[in-house]
Design a protein around this motif. Structure first.
Motif, PDB file in Angstrom:
ATOM      1  N   HIS A 168      11.601   0.391 -10.888  1.00 11.68           N
ATOM      2  CA  HIS A 168      10.402   1.496 -10.254  1.00 11.68           C
ATOM      3  C   HIS A 168      10.119   2.723 -10.222  1.00 11.68           C
TER       4      HIS A 168
ATOM      5  N   THR B 271      15.734   1.794  -1.214  1.00 11.31           N
ATOM      6  CA  THR B 271      16.401   0.161  -1.390  1.00 11.31           C
ATOM      7  C   THR B 271      17.668  -0.690  -2.151  1.00 11.31           C
TER       8      THR B 271
ATOM      9  N   SER C  29       8.453  -0.384   0.894  1.00 13.40           N
ATOM     10  CA  SER C  29       9.916  -0.496   0.388  1.00 13.40           C
ATOM     11  C   SER C  29      10.965  -0.625   1.519  1.00 13.40           C
TER      12      SER C  29
ATOM     13  N   SER D 104      12.799   0.513  -5.770  1.00 10.08           N
ATOM     14  CA  SER D 104      11.193   1.236  -5.118  1.00 10.08           C
ATOM     15  C   SER D 104      10.941   2.595  -6.035  1.00 10.08           C
TER      16      SER D 104
ATOM     17  N   ASP E 146       5.142   0.560  -5.253  1.00 10.57           N
ATOM     18  CA  ASP E 146       5.583  -1.214  -4.194  1.00 10.57           C
ATOM     19  C   ASP E 146       4.730  -1.985  -4.287  1.00 10.57           C
TER      20      ASP E 146
END
Lengths: 440, 440
Positions: free
Chosen positions: A270, A182, B374, A233, A301
């Protein structure tokens, strides 16, 4: 002079005394912590209505921040002020105004003047927003404009600001080598990164860090060093770009402290639950015990709609390992701008998380509160229980919803184990043990 | 033959195959785990409607149990069946009927026939309740009556039973020496303890453990060894009586396995967050990896009204350390009998906790789910995100509540960091780094 400058000179300020009283520690404990930079007190003297200052850091109760503010799609100052009220009512220790829609200056000033707790901001939002509005795109922003906004925030009474000082051209390269799931998920960090790439220029907040320190010092705005490269993530957690940024932030912490500027460090984001400890330990080492301020963290997530719960799980654990400051997450995270009800839910679960962390930290008042509740619970003394609960009104409402005919609650009624056993154990045990032994 | 007997003989049963498919492991993996006693399959052949059996234990996804059932004050079978439905809908892997009010036999039979997931009970409740109703007090219960009820539960299709086999006259003495804040808080354990003290007799479940094993074997009822001495306050956690009971349970685990009876072990309760790891490790050692089934745990005593959150925090962490089975806690815990809405909230947060634990356990399907989310999140592919979320409907509802004009959500709108940076990094980075280097 800033709080850290007073502290270094051995001076205990009024706000240090006030905080010492609230925390149940000595004023000298606070002064020493501030002097070392292990405690910060976001306390801009220009924030005239700051009635409830707080200390954040080692040996103190875990603090909770609530993010409020408008967005491009939802601009409603009344509702933001309602969020402010709800957040403080449920125990938020600080507020961040993250507005990115409407008249940002007016919103910011209104939030500051209505907030009796410290207010934080992310000035790059306003700088980018202004330039996007005036010039049509964010690339027209100049470092000058950015520093002007930061100074304006200081003048208007902002107590702490998030500054993404740790993202550099070098770290962006490292990010590319990492091939994340991400990429960048920090809004301020992402904006800065594209600006840097567009212009082929270094991050002005990093390049002109001394200028940033001067402004921060002038208003005693605590710097909150943002983690532009935080993972978005769990697959990206604890990776090379994230940790390299943290290392750089550690160096900047030392420069800030030397310059008489209070500073804390922001963290993810995360993280799988089994990597939280490592993350906290690294921050404490690299940043020499600078207060650690984490967003969540979210150990999965997949919890959208319930990310406040996910964040409370990560928050409690991170606090137990030494995180000082929890940024709440609301049920609307990843889905939209939160409503006042979401703010309430976010604050409640974060306060619970902080309290659980406080028990692991050995905070005496937290243990005392748990002792009082448990003693009252065993006696079925309901009023005394409610007196010490984290959220007495909500608990009482549930209790009243389904009362029992007995003095117990309606779960067990006459079969309530509380006290059932107590009266037997003292009366009967000696006799019983004797019978048993003679029988053997 | 019981599942463990089949497994020991090298036979893979149909239910093992079904579970292997659900877990994404080989049938042989399940068989081996069951043979070792590290996996249990609560699966009473008399439970005719058991369409969704589950495996609980090492290498498998963390499972969640939801307690339902009437109380003395609230007897409403329809509502209990509604709770059953809600619990299964939100993902409860098993149900326990803890009824203590109304026609217990009828309620139990109704829950079993309506439950497509395994059903557990605590037979001592029914035994004590019957005798209290017929004779006016619980002391008239005889061991004979207790074993009769256990047998009846087996006949009626109960898949697993909690039996407080580890509380003995010796451990009650230890309890007194400890001087706890909240004594005994196990309802079944407390009832047995006062019965024992009243009669000056040893715990019949312990004394006649072989008889219990015979009944359990006959119906392949998995035994869940109850922790009568679990702490009811974090002040009492990990104390001598609690751990002594666990040691005894470990010995009984071995006897059960030898007798061809599936067995798991129950754990606390109220534990400070920093003692959870120790508790899980002790169970795994003393009980030779018998599946560990915990209630919560609750890492603070002060969260009434929000104890489902407190329990999710403890549950996620304990699962990450290897707990196999989480008993949910509802918002009504410590306050009253839960409503169907409370059941829903309890199951949701426990499922999240289990999922977070699964990531730490390295469960592949959990990681895959997080990866998919994600990746979709970074692409702003909302439908794909909802497809993989733990609770898609609730997430979508929040998303729809406040839509953005843009393809992002209403939190950031056009300032969404997702993808903002991506398009720049590949295009511009080489060029930028080059410029920068040449400049140096």
């Amino acid at each position: 002079m800033t709080q850290i400058e007073f502290a270094k000179k051995g001076i205990i300020t009024d706000v240090m005394k006030k905080i010492a009283e609230y925390e149940g520690v000595s004023p000298e404990f606070i002064r020493e912590g501030v002097a070392k930079g292990e405690i910060v007190i976001p306390f801009n003297p220009e924030h005239k209505n700051l009635k409830k200052p707080c200390g954040i850091g080692k040996g103190l109760k875990t603090k909770v921040n609530a993010n409020i503010g408008t967005s491009f799609d939802y601009v409603n100052l009344e509702q933001e002020l309602e969020k402010l009220k709800v957040a403080i009512e449920y125990g938020a220790d600080t507020i961040m105004d993250l507005s990115t829609g409407g008249d940002l200056k007016k919103i910011r000033e209104s939030i500051i003047s209505n907030s009796e707790v410290p207010v934080g901001t992310v000035p790059v939002y306003e700088a980018e927003f202004r330039v996007a509005k005036e010039k049509g795109n964010i690339f027209e922003m100049t470092p000058e404009m950015l520093f002007e906004v930061i100074e304006e925030h200081g003048r208007s009474g902002v107590d702490f600001i998030t500054v993404h000082v740790g993202i550099t051209l070098e770290s962006i390269k490292r990010l590319r080598n990492q091939r994340r799931t991400t990429g960048i998920v920090s809004r301020g960090g992402g904006l800065l990164a594209v600006w840097m790439l567009h212009h082929g220029r270094e991050n002005p907040l990093y390049e002109e860090f001394d200028r940033l320190l001067e402004i921060a010092r002038e208003y005693d705005m605590t710097l909150s060093l943002g983690d532009a490269l935080r993972p978005g993530s769990i697959l990206d957690a604890t990776d090379r770009p994230q940790i390299e940024e943290l290392i750089l932030l550690g160096e900047l912490v030392e420069r800030a402290r030397k310059a008489g500027v209070q500073v804390m460090v922001e963290g993810p984001g995360h993280i799988p639950i089994n990597e939280i400890k490592t993350n906290v330990e690294m921050e404490k080492k690299f940043c020499k015990n600078a207060p650690f301020y984490v967003l969540g963290p979210l150990p999965c997530d997949t919890g959208a709609g319930f990310d406040h719960i996910v964040g409370a799980i990560g928050g409690a654990l991170s606090a137990s390992y030494g995180v000082d400051f929890l940024c709440y997450v609301t049920p609307a995270e990843h889905l939209g701008l939160p409503t006042p009800e979401h703010v309430k839910q976010g604050v409640i679960v974060s306060k619970i998380a902080g309290h659980i962390g406080d028990l692991a930290k050995g905070i005496k008042s937290a243990w005392e509160q748990n002792r009082k509740i448990s003693e009252a619970r065993y006696r079925l003394d309901w009023d005394e229980q409610f007196r010490h609960m984290l959220f007495p009104e909500e608990a009482r409402k549930l209790y009243e919803q389904r009362r029992s005919e007995t003095s117990a609650c309606s779960m067990c009624g006459p079969f309530c184990p509380m006290n059932l056993f107590e009266k037997y154990v003292e009366e009967k045990l000696d006799e019983v043990i004797k019978v048993k032994r003679e029988g053997v």
